[in-house]
Design a protein around this motif. Structure first.
Motif, PDB file in Angstrom:
ATOM      1  N   VAL A 189       0.847  -1.194   0.000  1.00 13.31           N
ATOM      2  CA  VAL A 189       0.000   0.000   0.000  1.00 13.31           C
ATOM      3  C   VAL A 189       0.880   1.241   0.000  1.00 13.31           C
ATOM      4  CG1 VAL A 189      -1.717   1.335   1.268  1.00 13.31           C
ATOM      5  CG2 VAL A 189      -1.918  -1.150   1.168  1.00 13.31           C
ATOM      6  N   GLU A 190       0.628   2.122  -0.951  1.00 15.15           N
ATOM      7  CA  GLU A 190       1.321   3.415  -1.012  1.00 15.15           C
ATOM      8  C   GLU A 190       0.364   4.489  -0.493  1.00 15.15           C
ATOM      9  OE1 GLU A 190       4.225   3.479  -4.769  1.00 15.15           O
ATOM     10  OE2 GLU A 190       2.134   3.117  -5.308  1.00 15.15           O
ATOM     11  N   THR A 191       0.829   5.301   0.427  1.00 17.59           N
ATOM     12  CA  THR A 191       0.019   6.370   1.007  1.00 17.59           C
ATOM     13  C   THR A 191       0.696   7.707   0.722  1.00 17.59           C
ATOM     14  OG1 THR A 191      -0.716   4.901   2.783  1.00 17.59           O
ATOM     15  CG2 THR A 191      -1.049   7.266   3.099  1.00 17.59           C
ATOM     16  N   VAL A 192      -0.013   8.583   0.026  1.00 17.70           N
ATOM     17  CA  VAL A 192       0.520   9.895  -0.337  1.00 17.70           C
ATOM     18  C   VAL A 192      -0.320  10.968   0.353  1.00 17.70           C
ATOM     19  CG1 VAL A 192       1.099  11.486  -2.201  1.00 17.70           C
ATOM     20  CG2 VAL A 192       1.250   9.022  -2.578  1.00 17.70           C
ATOM     21  N   THR A 193       0.329  11.884   1.035  1.00 17.62           N
ATOM     22  CA  THR A 193      -0.356  12.965   1.733  1.00 17.62           C
ATOM     23  C   THR A 193      -0.068  14.284   1.024  1.00 17.62           C
ATOM     24  OG1 THR A 193      -0.071  11.773   3.816  1.00 17.62           O
ATOM     25  CG2 THR A 193      -0.692  14.095   3.958  1.00 17.62           C
ATOM     26  N   LEU A 194      -1.137  15.052   0.751  1.00 19.75           N
ATOM     27  CA  LEU A 194      -1.009  16.291  -0.009  1.00 19.75           C
ATOM     28  C   LEU A 194      -1.578  17.461   0.778  1.00 19.75           C
ATOM     29  CD1 LEU A 194      -2.251  13.828  -2.040  1.00 19.75           C
ATOM     30  CD2 LEU A 194      -1.466  15.462  -3.750  1.00 19.75           C
ATOM     31  N   GLU A 195      -1.015  18.636   0.505  1.00 18.51           N
ATOM     32  CA  GLU A 195      -1.470  19.870   1.126  1.00 18.51           C
ATOM     33  C   GLU A 195      -1.659  20.930   0.044  1.00 18.51           C
ATOM     34  OE1 GLU A 195      -0.128  22.993   4.673  1.00 18.51           O
ATOM     35  OE2 GLU A 195       1.339  21.646   3.759  1.00 18.51           O
ATOM     36  N   ARG A 196      -2.703  21.724   0.175  1.00 19.84           N
ATOM     37  CA  ARG A 196      -2.953  22.805  -0.767  1.00 19.84           C
ATOM     38  C   ARG A 196      -2.006  23.959  -0.459  1.00 19.84           C
ATOM     39  NH1 ARG A 196      -5.726  22.477  -5.604  1.00 19.84           N
ATOM     40  NH2 ARG A 196      -6.597  24.501  -6.176  1.00 19.84           N
ATOM     41  N   GLU A 197      -1.235  24.368  -1.466  1.00 20.40           N
ATOM     42  CA  GLU A 197      -0.245  25.421  -1.259  1.00 20.40           C
ATOM     43  C   GLU A 197      -0.178  26.297  -2.503  1.00 20.40           C
ATOM     44  OE1 GLU A 197       4.510  25.339  -0.905  1.00 20.40           O
ATOM     45  OE2 GLU A 197       3.494  24.278   0.718  1.00 20.40           O
ATOM     46  N   ASN A 198      -0.448  27.582  -2.335  1.00 22.78           N
ATOM     47  CA  ASN A 198      -0.409  28.555  -3.441  1.00 22.78           C
ATOM     48  C   ASN A 198      -1.261  28.108  -4.628  1.00 22.78           C
ATOM     49  OD1 ASN A 198       1.412  30.199  -2.000  1.00 22.78           O
ATOM     50  ND2 ASN A 198       3.168  29.022  -2.765  1.00 22.78           N
ATOM     51  N   GLY A 199      -2.437  27.559  -4.319  1.00 19.51           N
ATOM     52  CA  GLY A 199      -3.383  27.207  -5.368  1.00 19.51           C
ATOM     53  C   GLY A 199      -3.152  25.868  -6.038  1.00 19.51           C
ATOM     54  N   SER A 200      -2.157  25.096  -5.596  1.00 20.74           N
ATOM     55  CA  SER A 200      -1.917  23.791  -6.207  1.00 20.74           C
ATOM     56  C   SER A 200      -1.624  22.780  -5.101  1.00 20.74           C
ATOM     57  CB  SER A 200      -0.732  23.857  -7.177  1.00 20.74           C
ATOM     58  OG  SER A 200       0.456  24.248  -6.512  1.00 20.74           O
ATOM     59  N   TRP A 201      -1.758  21.496  -5.442  1.00 21.98           N
ATOM     60  CA  TRP A 201      -1.520  20.432  -4.479  1.00 21.98           C
ATOM     61  C   TRP A 201      -0.039  20.070  -4.432  1.00 21.98           C
ATOM     62  CZ3 TRP A 201      -5.022  19.407  -1.022  1.00 21.98           C
ATOM     63  CH2 TRP A 201      -6.370  19.641  -1.309  1.00 21.98           C
ATOM     64  N   ARG A 202       0.497  19.977  -3.219  1.00 21.74           N
ATOM     65  CA  ARG A 202       1.897  19.635  -3.010  1.00 21.74           C
ATOM     66  C   ARG A 202       2.003  18.407  -2.112  1.00 21.74           C
ATOM     67  NH1 ARG A 202       5.668  22.149  -6.342  1.00 21.74           N
ATOM     68  NH2 ARG A 202       4.718  24.092  -7.060  1.00 21.74           N
ATOM     69  N   ILE A 203       3.016  17.605  -2.356  1.00 25.34           N
ATOM     70  CA  ILE A 203       3.217  16.396  -1.573  1.00 25.34           C
ATOM     71  C   ILE A 203       3.967  16.737  -0.294  1.00 25.34           C
ATOM     72  CG2 ILE A 203       4.110  14.030  -1.592  1.00 25.34           C
ATOM     73  CD1 ILE A 203       2.052  14.707  -3.832  1.00 25.34           C
ATOM     74  N   VAL A 204       3.431  16.283   0.861  1.00 20.70           N
ATOM     75  CA  VAL A 204       4.096  16.540   2.131  1.00 20.70           C
ATOM     76  C   VAL A 204       4.428  15.257   2.889  1.00 20.70           C
ATOM     77  CG1 VAL A 204       3.131  18.854   2.433  1.00 20.70           C
ATOM     78  CG2 VAL A 204       1.857  16.876   3.268  1.00 20.70           C
TER      79      VAL A 204
END
Length: 261
Positions: free
Chosen positions: A241-256
């Motif tokens: 299982v791959e788990t990717v967490t994203l955050e909204r930053e400056n209008g686009s999605w970024r991986i955190v």
């Protein structure tokens, strides 16, 4: 000896010197952290500061310069870890008395049994929050029940996560790093990210298939996160299982954050 090196050596703290001495003995950041009861992030911060002060590009080079300056006398001040791990060996718990360690730190760090790309060096509070609040799915619910209870995934979020994982599949570490968020990049340099990715991702082999499991919103401060899970098969490994967490930053999605397993 170069003037710049002399100045850098004199500005090293005792904790930075202790860490470099352990590098000389063949340890890496992970085994140093385990033996001293500190986090890997703390050890990497010390090494990064030492490299900057000594104007070198690698921790091993800084350690060699320190050895030249101190001779064998510096190594003699190190604690004798009876179960030292050399670079490349499997991790083994440290059973010695940590009260003799030259650096006071936090208690021993217990690592979860999953493999995390970059997690060895990024102690994101987000990652810990995910582990403690979101348990893995024990069994697959009936399709009809899942359809009624699961929210419809956000295609933009899912596509962003999938395209980013494809960069890891191709070994394009530079591009994947540029798509990470500010919080991630504050804790990880490109060099650290590349090293961790090669260590954790390359042994899995080529990606054979990747199927979306689901997407979940994590209402954590400051603005919440989107967590996307995929069931993936690699050529060198069974389903995982791959788990990717994203955050909204400056209008686009970024991986955190990202974990595998």
């Amino acid at each position: 000896m170069r003037t710049q090196f002399k100045s850098g050596y004199q500005s090293l703290t005792e904790k930075e010197k202790q860490t470099l001495r352990l590098i000389v003995r063949g340890h890496d950041a992970k085994s140093i952290a385990r033996n001293l009861g500190l986090s890997v992030h703390t050890i990497n911060e010390r090494l990064r500061d030492a490299r900057r002060k000594m104007a070198v590009s690698s921790s091993r080079q800084a350690a060699r310069f320190l050895l030249e300056a101190e001779g064998d006398g510096g190594l003699a001040t190190l604690p004798d870890f009876s179960r030292d791990n050399r670079i490349g060996e499997d991790a083994v718990g440290f059973g010695g008395d940590q009260s003799t360690a030259p650096i006071n730190g936090a208690g021993r760090v217990n690592r979860p049994p999953w493999i995390g790309i970059g997690v060895l060096v990024m102690t994101l509070v987000l990652g810990l929050l995910i582990l403690t609040t979101w348990s893995p799915v024990a069994s697959t619910p009936p399709a009809a029940e899942a359809a009624q209870s699961a929210p419809t995934p956000d295609s933009q979020v899912v596509d962003t996560a999938r395209q980013w994982l494809a960069l890891l599949d191709a070994g394009r570490w530079d591009e994947s790093y540029r798509l990470t968020g500010t919080a991630f990049q504050k804790l990880n340099t490109l060099e650290v990210w590349t090293s961790a990715s090669e260590h954790a991702r390359v042994p899995l082999g080529a990606m054979v298939s990747r199927t979306l499991i689901g997407q979940e919103n994590l209402p954590a401060p400051p603005f919440g996160y989107e967590v996307v899970k995929f069931r993936t098969r690699f050529a060198g490994n069974a389903d995982t299982v791959e788990t990717v967490t994203l955050e909204r930053e400056n209008g686009s999605w970024r991986i955190v954050g990202v974990t595998i397993g």
